[in-house]
Write a protein that holds these residues in place. Structure first.
Motif, PDB file in Angstrom:
ATOM      1  N   TYR A   1     -26.670 -24.773  -9.381  1.00 15.71           N
ATOM      2  CA  TYR A   1     -26.395 -24.977 -10.795  1.00 15.71           C
ATOM      3  C   TYR A   1     -24.896 -25.116 -11.046  1.00 15.71           C
ATOM      4  O   TYR A   1     -24.067 -24.712 -10.233  1.00 15.71           O
ATOM      5  N   LEU A   2     -24.565 -25.640 -12.233  1.00 16.64           N
ATOM      6  CA  LEU A   2     -23.169 -25.863 -12.584  1.00 16.64           C
ATOM      7  C   LEU A   2     -22.360 -24.578 -12.494  1.00 16.64           C
ATOM      8  O   LEU A   2     -21.234 -24.572 -11.989  1.00 16.64           O
ATOM      9  N   TRP A   3     -22.923 -23.448 -12.961  1.00 13.37           N
ATOM     10  CA  TRP A   3     -22.160 -22.199 -12.939  1.00 13.37           C
ATOM     11  C   TRP A   3     -21.821 -21.798 -11.508  1.00 13.37           C
ATOM     12  O   TRP A   3     -20.758 -21.221 -11.258  1.00 13.37           O
ATOM     13  N   PHE A   4     -22.716 -22.105 -10.561  1.00 12.70           N
ATOM     14  CA  PHE A   4     -22.465 -21.721  -9.173  1.00 12.70           C
ATOM     15  C   PHE A   4     -21.376 -22.606  -8.573  1.00 12.70           C
ATOM     16  O   PHE A   4     -20.401 -22.126  -7.992  1.00 12.70           O
ATOM     17  N   SER A   5     -21.523 -23.915  -8.724  1.00 14.22           N
ATOM     18  CA  SER A   5     -20.554 -24.832  -8.127  1.00 14.22           C
ATOM     19  C   SER A   5     -19.179 -24.693  -8.753  1.00 14.22           C
ATOM     20  O   SER A   5     -18.163 -24.668  -8.058  1.00 14.22           O
TER      21      SER A   5
ATOM     22  N   MET B   1     -30.895 -20.501 -15.212  1.00  8.59           N
ATOM     23  CA  MET B   1     -31.075 -21.812 -15.817  1.00  8.59           C
ATOM     24  C   MET B   1     -29.737 -22.533 -15.757  1.00  8.59           C
ATOM     25  O   MET B   1     -28.687 -21.900 -15.691  1.00  8.59           O
ATOM     26  N   ASP B   2     -29.793 -23.870 -15.721  1.00  7.58           N
ATOM     27  CA  ASP B   2     -28.547 -24.621 -15.752  1.00  7.58           C
ATOM     28  C   ASP B   2     -28.039 -24.655 -17.180  1.00  7.58           C
ATOM     29  O   ASP B   2     -28.826 -24.716 -18.128  1.00  7.58           O
ATOM     30  N   TYR B   3     -26.739 -24.625 -17.314  1.00  7.13           N
ATOM     31  CA  TYR B   3     -26.144 -24.484 -18.629  1.00  7.13           C
ATOM     32  C   TYR B   3     -24.929 -25.382 -18.707  1.00  7.13           C
ATOM     33  O   TYR B   3     -24.043 -25.313 -17.860  1.00  7.13           O
TER      34      TYR B   3
ATOM     35  N   GLY C   1     -29.455 -20.903  -4.028  1.00 11.73           N
ATOM     36  CA  GLY C   1     -28.509 -19.821  -4.242  1.00 11.73           C
ATOM     37  C   GLY C   1     -29.198 -18.537  -4.667  1.00 11.73           C
ATOM     38  O   GLY C   1     -28.795 -17.437  -4.273  1.00 11.73           O
ATOM     39  N   PHE C   2     -30.261 -18.658  -5.461  1.00 12.09           N
ATOM     40  CA  PHE C   2     -30.985 -17.471  -5.923  1.00 12.09           C
ATOM     41  C   PHE C   2     -31.626 -16.739  -4.746  1.00 12.09           C
ATOM     42  O   PHE C   2     -31.512 -15.518  -4.610  1.00 12.09           O
ATOM     43  N   LYS C   3     -32.305 -17.496  -3.879  1.00 16.32           N
ATOM     44  CA  LYS C   3     -32.968 -16.878  -2.733  1.00 16.32           C
ATOM     45  C   LYS C   3     -31.942 -16.324  -1.756  1.00 16.32           C
ATOM     46  O   LYS C   3     -32.152 -15.243  -1.171  1.00 16.32           O
ATOM     47  N   ALA C   4     -30.810 -17.007  -1.593  1.00  6.45           N
ATOM     48  CA  ALA C   4     -29.771 -16.508  -0.695  1.00  6.45           C
ATOM     49  C   ALA C   4     -29.220 -15.179  -1.190  1.00  6.45           C
ATOM     50  O   ALA C   4     -28.975 -14.256  -0.392  1.00  6.45           O
ATOM     51  N   VAL C   5     -29.018 -15.051  -2.499  1.00 12.35           N
ATOM     52  CA  VAL C   5     -28.540 -13.780  -3.063  1.00 12.35           C
ATOM     53  C   VAL C   5     -29.567 -12.677  -2.830  1.00 12.35           C
ATOM     54  O   VAL C   5     -29.223 -11.542  -2.467  1.00 12.35           O
ATOM     55  N   GLU C   6     -30.831 -13.000  -3.027  1.00 11.84           N
ATOM     56  CA  GLU C   6     -31.875 -11.986  -2.811  1.00 11.84           C
ATOM     57  C   GLU C   6     -31.918 -11.547  -1.354  1.00 11.84           C
ATOM     58  O   GLU C   6     -32.050 -10.346  -1.053  1.00 11.84           O
ATOM     59  N   ASP C   7     -31.795 -12.486  -0.436  1.00  9.79           N
ATOM     60  CA  ASP C   7     -31.825 -12.140   0.988  1.00  9.79           C
ATOM     61  C   ASP C   7     -30.648 -11.249   1.365  1.00  9.79           C
ATOM     62  O   ASP C   7     -30.791 -10.297   2.142  1.00  9.79           O
ATOM     63  N   ARG C   8     -29.460 -11.562   0.829  1.00  9.23           N
ATOM     64  CA  ARG C   8     -28.270 -10.815   1.216  1.00  9.23           C
ATOM     65  C   ARG C   8     -28.177  -9.454   0.538  1.00  9.23           C
ATOM     66  O   ARG C   8     -27.607  -8.517   1.101  1.00  9.23           O
ATOM     67  N   THR C   9     -28.687  -9.329  -0.683  1.00 10.96           N
ATOM     68  CA  THR C   9     -28.607  -8.041  -1.389  1.00 10.96           C
ATOM     69  C   THR C   9     -29.847  -7.185  -1.169  1.00 10.96           C
ATOM     70  O   THR C   9     -29.802  -5.971  -1.366  1.00 10.96           O
ATOM     71  N   GLY C  10     -30.968  -7.807  -0.788  1.00 13.78           N
ATOM     72  CA  GLY C  10     -32.226  -7.075  -0.656  1.00 13.78           C
ATOM     73  C   GLY C  10     -32.834  -6.714  -1.995  1.00 13.78           C
ATOM     74  O   GLY C  10     -33.706  -5.836  -2.067  1.00 13.78           O
TER      75      GLY C  10
END
Length: 547
Positions: free
Chosen positions: A342-346, A378-380, A429-438
């Motif tokens: 999403y735009l906020w991530f990039s 959500m993209d914003y 990015g969402f799934k990557a955050v979940e994997d890294r934070t648990g």
């Protein structure tokens, strides 16, 4: 960003031959100050960030922001280029019966370049000559050469309609074919699309080639040195965060004003909202020197720098952070082949990894006293003004959230692991955050929101359908296919059951639709339907007509 020098705003993303191109839209610097925090917080900071990259201090209860690695006196070269009509000549080795004379190259910037070639075939007549141009990542273009009988030359033209930035770097070669079908390719030569009408400064360091004109003329070495130091200081952090440097040396081109930039298109018409673009195809970032006019519709922004404070020194200071920001976008392309989510991530990545990411938490904390914050799930868009009178919200949300993650979950190595999961494993990015934070992403997002002073989100905030009360309809059930009534002729569909934003399409009268979900809220019944593959929400009355 809440410092006076960093860029602020957003880029418009456009597709360019299947690859990412950024077109900057008006960004503006903001005013801010660095404050002192307690010694205990400073000690904790050193645990969260790598040695040599001590963070800047946002002050108060805000988390620290990253700062540059200490770099001084980075080697660079400085020359003056352009400003005169020139013709470059090249020679080629004879090959397989093809006899080559000279190649010449001239620039008519902004309306293209002219290439000529002398060539003959010992066994036949030359029937076709093609000029091939290659940029970084092997993208490129070609031009069919035409025979000039008067001069006895093959002539090819590039970019004669305009639109190509000055100092685009490329390699070129010729392909020559004769009447027998035999053909050869010449060797490659490097070339820059130079500007014969204006003198430019050109500085080059190990990490960047920089061009600029018509500002900083009293001390161009100061600009060259600061840019070289800034990009060198950022290089280590980008490598730590993304795993590798760029595979090529990028180019930054700074035009002195919008009129000069728009002349690139041969129109001479200034676009008041244009501030440049960054292209992964070309490996180039094109900018305009900022001034007070780069914040349209921001008259009520409480953080904006007043027009009278836009000194030339301040304007020049914007180019360093802006260039660092755009280099991150070029890095994103190399890492993942495009924007990373999403735009906020990039844009948050680009802000966090630039030289002056600013006091983003301060703005968000202030907004918490005025309005709610949209979910990260959500993209914003960036263009909407918020309650503080300012736009660019995704920039600050992304930088703040990534800073929060790295502070609490493992420093810059945490970011590197996110990138590896997104690149190597193809995860969002969402799934990557979940994997890294648990943890579920919503839980991590709510930790960040609570830190900033916003209320935690509930699942119903993400999917308003979860807030609906159960409802059973006497005429149909979930899974049924029914036909829309004859009136109204068009039924508008919405993204959520409590109408907030319309979809891009509508459903027409007398169309069979499938019922997917239903529920009620405040006495109104909402039905989710599938209309010929388009899914959205309508009211019961719109679905079955008045009863």
């Amino acid at each position: 960003p809440w410092n006076e020098s960093p860029p602020y705003g957003a880029e418009e993303l456009v597709e360019d031959g299947g690859k990412m191109t950024h077109r900057n839209a008006h960004r503006f610097p903001l005013v801010g100050w660095l404050l002192v925090v307690m010694m205990l917080a400073t000690a904790l900071i050193w645990l969260a960030f790598p040695a040599g990259a001590a963070p800047g201090l946002q002050g108060d209860e805000n988390l620290p922001t990253p700062t540059l690695y200490p770099v001084q006196n980075t080697p660079y070269t400085l020359t003056v280029v352009g400003g005169k009509e020139e013709t470059y000549t090249f020679t080629h080795e004879n090959q397989n019966g093809f006899v080559f004379g000279q190649t010449t190259v001239t620039s008519e910037y902004p309306l293209g370049m002219t290439f000529t070639l002398e060539v003959s075939s010992e066994s036949s007549t030359v029937e076709e000559v093609i000029l091939f141009v290659r940029f970084v990542h092997d993208s490129g273009t070609r031009a069919q050469a035409k025979w000039d009988a008067e001069r006895g030359l093959w002539v090819a033209r590039l970019w004669e309609a305009g639109g190509q930035p000055a100092w685009t770097h490329f390699d070129f070669h010729w392909r020559v074919r004769d009447a027998t079908g035999a053909f050869v390719d010449t060797e490659d030569y490097p070339m820059d699309y130079w500007d014969p009408d204006h003198q430019w400064y050109r500085s080059e360091s190990e990490q960047l080639i920089l061009y600029w004109r018509d500002f900083g003329t009293d001390n161009p070495d100061a600009i060259a040195q600061k840019m070289a130091d800034t990009i060198a200081a950022l290089e280590k952090r980008r490598i730590e965060g993304f795993g590798a440097p760029l595979s090529y040396k990028p180019i930054a081109v700074i035009y002195p004003d919008r009129e000069s930039l728009s002349a690139m298109y041969g129109s001479g018409i200034s676009n008041t909202r244009a501030a440049g673009f960054t292209s992964s195809d070309l490996g180039i970032s094109v900018q305009v020197l900022r001034d007070a006019g780069y914040a349209p519709n921001q008259e009520n922004c409480i953080w904006a720098t007043p027009p009278e404070e836009w000194t030339m020194e301040r304007r020049i200071n914007t180019i360093y952070a802006t260039t660092g920001h755009e280099l991150v976008h070029l890095t994103q392309y190399e890492v993942r082949g495009g924007m990373m989510g999403y735009l906020w991530f990039s844009e948050g990545q680009a802000e966090w990894f630039t030289s002056e990411p600013g006091l983003y938490d301060r703005r968000l904390r202030h907004l918490a006293t005025l309005q709610d914050l949209p979910t990260l799930q959500m993209d914003y868009g960036w263009q909407l003004n918020q309650a503080d009178g300012c736009y660019g919200l995704p920039y600050d949300m992304g930088a703040s959230f990534l800073n929060f993650l790295m502070y609490h979950y493992g420093g810059i190595d945490f970011h590197l692991q996110l990138v590896k999961k997104m690149r190597g494993e193809g995860k969002s990015g969402f799934k990557a955050v979940e994997d890294r934070t648990g943890k579920p992403f919503l839980e991590v997002e709510n930790e960040w929101r609570t830190y900033l002073g916003f209320r935690p989100l509930t699942p119903a905030d993400l999917d308003p359908a979860l807030a609906l009360e159960p409802y059973e309809d006497p005429l149909f059930a979930v899974g049924d296919t029914i036909t829309l009534p004859a009136m109204p002729p068009i039924v508008q569909m919405f993204k959520s059951p409590v109408p907030r934003a319309a979809l891009s399409g509508s459903c027409f009268a007398n169309t069979p639709v499938k019922v997917l979900r239903m529920g009620q809220k405040d006495g109104i019944v909402y039905i989710e339907i599938d209309c010929m593959g388009m899914v959205g929400w309508v009211s019961r009355q719109a679905l079955v007509g008045p009863q």
